[in-house]
Write a protein that holds these residues in place. Structure first.
Motif, mmCIF file in Angstrom:
data_model
loop_
_atom_site.group_PDB
_atom_site.id
_atom_site.type_symbol
_atom_site.label_atom_id
_atom_site.label_comp_id
_atom_site.label_asym_id
_atom_site.label_seq_id
_atom_site.Cartn_x
_atom_site.Cartn_y
_atom_site.Cartn_z
ATOM 1 N N ALA A 152 -12.930 -2.256 4.901
ATOM 2 C CA ALA A 152 -12.824 -1.552 3.798
ATOM 3 C C ALA A 152 -11.340 -1.962 2.872
ATOM 4 N N GLU A 153 -11.478 -2.037 1.817
ATOM 5 C CA GLU A 153 -9.977 -2.287 0.977
ATOM 6 C C GLU A 153 -8.981 -1.089 1.090
ATOM 7 N N GLY A 154 -7.923 -1.389 1.608
ATOM 8 C CA GLY A 154 -7.101 -0.223 1.699
ATOM 9 C C GLY A 154 -7.074 0.188 3.086
ATOM 10 N N TYR A 155 -7.699 -0.292 3.983
ATOM 11 C CA TYR A 155 -7.836 0.469 5.357
ATOM 12 C C TYR A 155 -6.402 0.215 5.961
ATOM 13 N N GLN B 173 -13.794 5.084 -3.457
ATOM 14 C CA GLN B 173 -15.232 4.509 -4.037
ATOM 15 C C GLN B 173 -15.937 4.134 -2.879
ATOM 16 N N ASN C 150 -15.932 1.690 0.525
ATOM 17 C CA ASN C 150 -15.653 0.434 0.103
ATOM 18 C C ASN C 150 -14.187 0.019 0.036
ATOM 19 N N LYS C 151 -13.401 1.111 -0.749
ATOM 20 C CA LYS C 151 -12.100 1.221 -1.240
ATOM 21 C C LYS C 151 -11.527 2.354 -1.373
ATOM 22 N N VAL D 130 -7.545 4.400 -1.992
ATOM 23 C CA VAL D 130 -6.185 4.312 -2.821
ATOM 24 C C VAL D 130 -5.596 5.627 -2.641
#
Length: 464
Positions: A69-72, A89, A107-108, A110
Motif C-alpha cells: 500500500a502507498e504510504g506503508y 483510500q 490502497n493508500k 496519508v
C-alpha cells in the motif's frame, strides 16, 4: 480575475458505510475514502490492522494494510500511532473477523497529523475523574462521543417536534435585568471589574461607589445591574402574545451553589409557550414532547443506546421504552403528599403539605408507588412556586405541574400563566419583587393574555 467557488459536497462518513441495514455489505467492491483518528494499530508480520473513527458513529472502520500500500512506510517507521489523524483510500471488502461485516483494504494512507507518544486516550478504559483532567481530549472517547451524538439527536428531535406542531422558535436574550424565577441565584454581568487577567489582581476599592458607599451601577456597561438569564420564558411570552405558540431553546445559567448531579451552573433549556391554553394542554404537550424525543433516539441512536445500556447504565433502554409507551399517571400535589405520608418508607426530608418535593419523594412516586410509570403532579402550593403561575380558586395552590420520571425525578415543569393583573401584582409584592423591573410584563395584561408555558431541562435526559 477570480474563479468560481466549488460545489459543497457531503463527505462519506463511516456511519454511511456501516450504519445501513446491511452494515456495509451493499458497498463491497467500492473504492472509498475515510478520514479520521487512529483508535488502535496492530502490526503483524504481513499485515497491519488500523481501527479508524471519524466520530460519526460508535463503530470504528477496520482498515487492513499490507506492505504494497502507498504510504506503508509511515506505518513501518512508527509515524502513525494511536491518536494520529489519517486519510485512507481503499476498497470495501467482506471482513474476515466476527466483529464487523466489512472492512477496508487499504490502497493508500496519508498521515494528516501525527500524535505524540504521550497521547493519554488509549484503548484501555479510564475513569471519568481522569477524563476531567483531559477535557480537551475526552470527546474522542466512546462515552463522550456517544453522549454528543445522542444530545445532537435530542436537539434535532426537539426542533422537529415543535416545528411539526406549529411552534415558532424564538431566540431569547442571554443577558437580562430581571430575575425570572424570583430566586435571586443569578450570575452578574459587569464591566466594573477589569476583564481578562487583570481581574484576578484588581483591588476591591477599584469598583466605583456612590456617596452612600453602594456600587455605582451608572458607570457599568448597561448603567444598571445585569445578569445571565435563568430562563427565557418571560421574553418568549411577549412573542406568544403575538405569534401564539412559540418556544425557546438555548443556554440558561443558575448560580445556585449546590454540588450535585442535579444542579448545573450552565445548561440548555426548552421553554414552549402556548397561547389560548390551560394546564391540561400544558400536560398534554409535555407528555407528547417527551414521548416523541424518546422514540426518536430509540429509533435513530440504537448503537449509542446499546453502548449506554451495556457500559453506563443497564436497563436504560427498557426504562426509556416504558416512558415512550405507557400512559402517564396524573395526580394532585395534595394526593401525592398523602401517598408519601402513608408510604412505609423513611425519607430523609420530612413530608408535609406545603413542602417542596425532594428527589427522594419524586422518585418514590414514579418508581415505587406507580411501578416505574412517569407521573405528573399538579396544583402545587403557591408559596413554593413562581409569581407568574395562575392562582387556583382555593387560594392556596397554583395551576402548576411537574413531570416525574424514574431514576431522575422532575424532568419537566410547567404552569398556566396568571392573566389577572391584580393577582400578579399581589404575588410580586408578596415575594418582594420590584414591580418596576417587570413593568413590561405587567403591561402585557393590559392588552390581552391567557397563556401557559412548559420548560424542559434537556440536560437531565439519560442522566448522563
Amino acid at each position: 480575475m477570480g474563479s468560481k467557488v466549488g460545489e459543497f459536497r457531503k463527505k462519506l462518513k463511516i456511519v454511511d458505510v456501516k450504519g445501513g441495514p446491511n452494515e456495509g455489505l451493499d458497498r463491497v467492491g467500492l473504492m472509498i475514502v475515510v478520514a479520521g483518528w487512529v483508535r488502535t494499530l496492530r502490526a503483524q508480520s504481513s499485515v497491519t490492522f488500523i481501527e479508524v473513527n471519524d466520530g460519526s458513529c460508535l463503530s470504528n472502520m477496520q482498515c487492513v494494510m499490507t506492505s504494497d500500500a502507498e504510504g506503508y512506510d509511515q506505518v513501518k517507521s512508527g509515524l502513525i500511532t494511536t491518536g494520529a489523524s489519517i486519510w485512507i483510500q481503499g476498497n470495501v471488502v467482506p471482513s474476515q473477523g466476527s466483529k464487523q461485516k466489512v472492512e477496508l483494504k487499504v490502497n493508500k494512507i496519508v498521515l494528516v497529523g501525527k500524535s505524540d507518544p504521550s497521547y493519554p486516550i488509549q484503548k484501555k478504559r479510564v475513569s471519568r475523574e481522569f477524563l476531567r483532567t483531559k477535557a480537551h481530549l475526552r470527546p474522542r472517547t466512546n462515552t463522550f462521543g456517544a453522549v454528543a451524538r445522542v444530545r445532537n439527536a435530542l436537539a434535532y428531535a426537539t426542533h422537529k417536534f415543535f416545528q411539526e406542531n406549529g411552534f415558532i422558535w424564538i431566540s431569547s436574550p442571554i443577558i437580562t435585568a430581571s430575575d425570572c424565577e424570583g430566586a435571586g441565584e443569578q450570575f452578574c454581568v459587569t464591566t466594573l471589574i477589569p476583564s481578562s487577567r487583570e481581574a484576578a489582581e484588581s483591588p476591591v476599592d477599584a469598583i466605583p461607589k456612590t456617596k452612600d458607599g453602594l456600587i455605582d451601577w451608572s458607570q457599568d456597561f448597561f448603567e444598571k445591574p445585569a445578569f445571565l438569564t435563568v430562563s427565557g420564558q418571560l421574553n418568549a411570552e411577549t412573542y406568544a402574545t403575538a405569534l401564539s405558540n412559540v418556544y425557546t431553546f438555548g443556554p440558561t445559567f443558575r448560580a445556585e451553589n449546590s454540588n450535585t448531579s442535579r444542579h448545573l451552573a450552565e445548561f440548555w433549556m426548552i421553554e414552549p409557550e402556548l397561547a389560548f391554553a390551560d394546564l391540561k394542554d400544558d400536560m398534554a404537550c409535555a407528555t407528547a414532547y417527551l414521548q416523541y424525543v424518546v422514540r426518536y433516539i430509540l429509533d435513530n441512536c440504537k448503537e449509542d443506546m446499546d453502548f449506554f445500556n451495556t457500559w453506563i447504565e443497564k436497563g436504560i433502554i427498557d426504562r426509556l421504552s416504558t416512558v415512550a409507551e405507557r400512559d402517564f399517571v396524573q395526580l394532585s400535589y395534595t394526593d401525592a403528599i398523602e401517598l408519601l405520608i402513608k408510604a412505609k418508607k423513611k425519607f430523609e426530608f420530612l413530608v408535609k403539605w406545603g413542602c417542596d418535593l425532594q428527589s427522594e419523594h419524586e422518585r418514590y412516586l414514579t418508581e415505587e408507588a406507580f411501578g416505574g410509570c412517569p407521573v405528573i403532579v399538579s396544583d402545587y402550593p403557591k408559596e413554593i412556586k413562581a409569581f407568574y403561575m395562575r392562582q387556583n380558586d382555593d387560594g392556596r395552590t397554583v395551576a402548576a405541574m411537574d413531570m416525574l420520571v424514574p431514576r431522575i425525578g422532575e424532568l419537566i415543569g410547567g404552569s398556566q400563566r396568571e392573566e389577572r393583573l391584580e393577582y400578579l401584582e399581589g404575588r410580586l409584592d408578596e415575594l418582594k419583587l420590584n414591580r418596576d423591573s417587570y413593568w413590561w410584563y405587567l403591561d402585557l395584561r393590559h392588552y390581552g393574555s391567557g397563556l401557559v408555558f412548559i420548560l424542559i431541562k434537556v440536560t437531565n435526559f439519560l442522566n448522563c
